[in-house]
Design an enzyme around this catalytic site. Structure first.
Site, mmCIF file in Angstrom:
data_model
loop_
_atom_site.group_PDB
_atom_site.id
_atom_site.type_symbol
_atom_site.label_atom_id
_atom_site.label_comp_id
_atom_site.label_asym_id
_atom_site.label_seq_id
_atom_site.Cartn_x
_atom_site.Cartn_y
_atom_site.Cartn_z
ATOM 1 N N ASN A 105 -9.341 3.743 0.445
ATOM 2 C CA ASN A 105 -9.113 2.321 0.262
ATOM 3 C C ASN A 105 -10.434 1.594 0.046
ATOM 4 O O ASN A 105 -11.488 2.045 0.488
ATOM 5 C CB ASN A 105 -8.427 1.714 1.496
ATOM 6 C CG ASN A 105 -6.995 2.182 1.637
ATOM 7 O OD1 ASN A 105 -6.316 2.469 0.657
ATOM 8 N ND2 ASN A 105 -6.515 2.256 2.873
ATOM 9 N N LYS A 186 -5.931 -1.219 -6.959
ATOM 10 C CA LYS A 186 -5.535 -0.773 -5.619
ATOM 11 C C LYS A 186 -6.078 -1.713 -4.546
ATOM 12 O O LYS A 186 -5.396 -1.999 -3.549
ATOM 13 C CB LYS A 186 -6.059 0.650 -5.377
ATOM 14 C CG LYS A 186 -5.749 1.203 -3.980
ATOM 15 C CD LYS A 186 -4.258 1.296 -3.720
ATOM 16 C CE LYS A 186 -3.933 1.829 -2.322
ATOM 17 N NZ LYS A 186 -4.315 3.229 -2.133
ATOM 18 N N SER A 256 0.429 0.934 7.954
ATOM 19 C CA SER A 256 -0.781 0.900 7.136
ATOM 20 C C SER A 256 -1.958 1.522 7.880
ATOM 21 O O SER A 256 -1.981 1.594 9.116
ATOM 22 C CB SER A 256 -1.131 -0.545 6.756
ATOM 23 O OG SER A 256 -1.735 -1.218 7.843
ATOM 24 N N SER A 257 -2.941 1.974 7.112
ATOM 25 C CA SER A 257 -4.107 2.607 7.722
ATOM 26 C C SER A 257 -4.840 1.645 8.652
ATOM 27 O O SER A 257 -5.369 2.060 9.686
ATOM 28 C CB SER A 257 -5.060 3.103 6.630
ATOM 29 O OG SER A 257 -5.497 2.041 5.802
#
Length: 312
Positions: A105, A186, A256-257
């Protein structure tokens, strides 16, 4: 082809596990020895969030950096906060032809990899896959979507074998020449989803249940779009906000991370996501008040979680 995953948490284990199931030689490298030992002892359990089905695969796992030597591909899945350290450490194990792919990310990881490995070995990717770490040797495949990869030096033919392997593993994979577009596309999705799930302690899909939250998502995305537009960055989708909502829906059951980081009292990647937009906006003299506020809140909670961890 030997493929080593550097950072085998939820996403790293998902990609490594599926690649191993497809017949590739895979090394799952991670410093979390309990996870490594569980995978080697019992295999990696992958639960499908949609069906509840569980598949057990048997990639090799290791906590020894030397295990990734002679790899054809290194896929980097560590937290962005440790990319610099990991790149410096694993540079010695990369061969002249080794492709080093970031599927992390945030903004800036590819720059770090290019500095250590050179553009001729660095690949950049983004994925809409989602995964949740359930415990040592266990993950949940919580969201599915396309994966786009690109060579930093523009020589896309280098990625043909990897793209074929990823496709055989069940990942819809596209080779693209648009490195910057991929990363920013992204990034904007993560900007609209990750921090809010962490702050609200909800899975991705729940963001769509509240009109106020959807409005904040729109504010975050629109600020990022304004920065991207000023930088003349073209995105890979036509309607960014609709795409963010769609990703949240398709990964509804995913944690989510960033929320997973909160749950484990680990430092988040906020400075590489919303914080990256704040940094870019300041260079351009543009206000991004919603992203700045969200970044400050998450940074504060990072500090509180760190203090809590030190006291335990």
């Amino acid at each position: 082809m030997k493929i080593s995953i550097i950072g085998s948490g939820a996403m790293g284990s998902l990609f490594g596990g599926k690649l191993a199931q497809a017949g590739e030689k895979v090394i799952l490298y991670d410093v979390y020895k309990e996870h490594v030992n569980a995978v080697n002892r019992e295999g990696l359990s992958i639960e499908d969030a949609g069906t509840g089905d569980i598949t057990v695969v048997h990639p090799e796992a290791s906590a020894e950096p030397e295990s990734v030597a002679e790899s054809d591909v290194l896929i980097i899945f560590v937290k962005s906060t440790t990319t610099e350290e990991v790149a410096a450490q694993f540079k010695a194990f990369a061969r002249p032809h080794t492709i080093v792919l970031t599927l992390q990310n945030g903004l800036g990881n590819d720059e770090i990899l290019r500095r250590h490995f050179g553009s001729e070995r660095t690949a950049v990717g983004v994925t809409s896959q989602g995964a949740t770490f359930l415990g040592p040797g266990k993950i949940r495949h919580a969201g599915k979507g396309p994966t786009h990869i690109s060579m930093a030096d523009g020589r896309e033919e280098k990625l043909a074998a990897l793209a074929e392997a990823l496709s055989r593993a069940g990942f819809e994979t596209h080779i693209s020449a648009e490195v910057t577009s991929l990363v920013w596309s992204k990034l904007i999705i993560n900007i609209g989803i990750n921090a809010l799930t962490a702050l609200l302690n909800v899975k991705n899909g729940r963001l769509l249940e509240f009109e106020d939250v959807k409005a904040i998502m729109a504010d975050l995305v629109n600020e990022a779009l304004a920065v991207a537009s000023r930088k003349n960055i073209r995105l890979i989708y036509d309607d960014p906000l609709a795409t963010v909502y769609d990703v949240a829906m398709k990964t509804a059951s995913n944690t989510s991370s960033m929320l997973q980081d909160f749950q484990r009292n680990r430092q988040t990647e906020i400075d590489f996501i919303n914080g990256a937009i704040v940094k870019e906006a300041k260079k351009l003299g543009m206000p991004v008040p919603v992203n700045e506020t969200i970044t400050r809140l998450v940074r504060t909670l990072d500090t509180l979680h760190s203090q809590k961890g030190d006291q335990q």
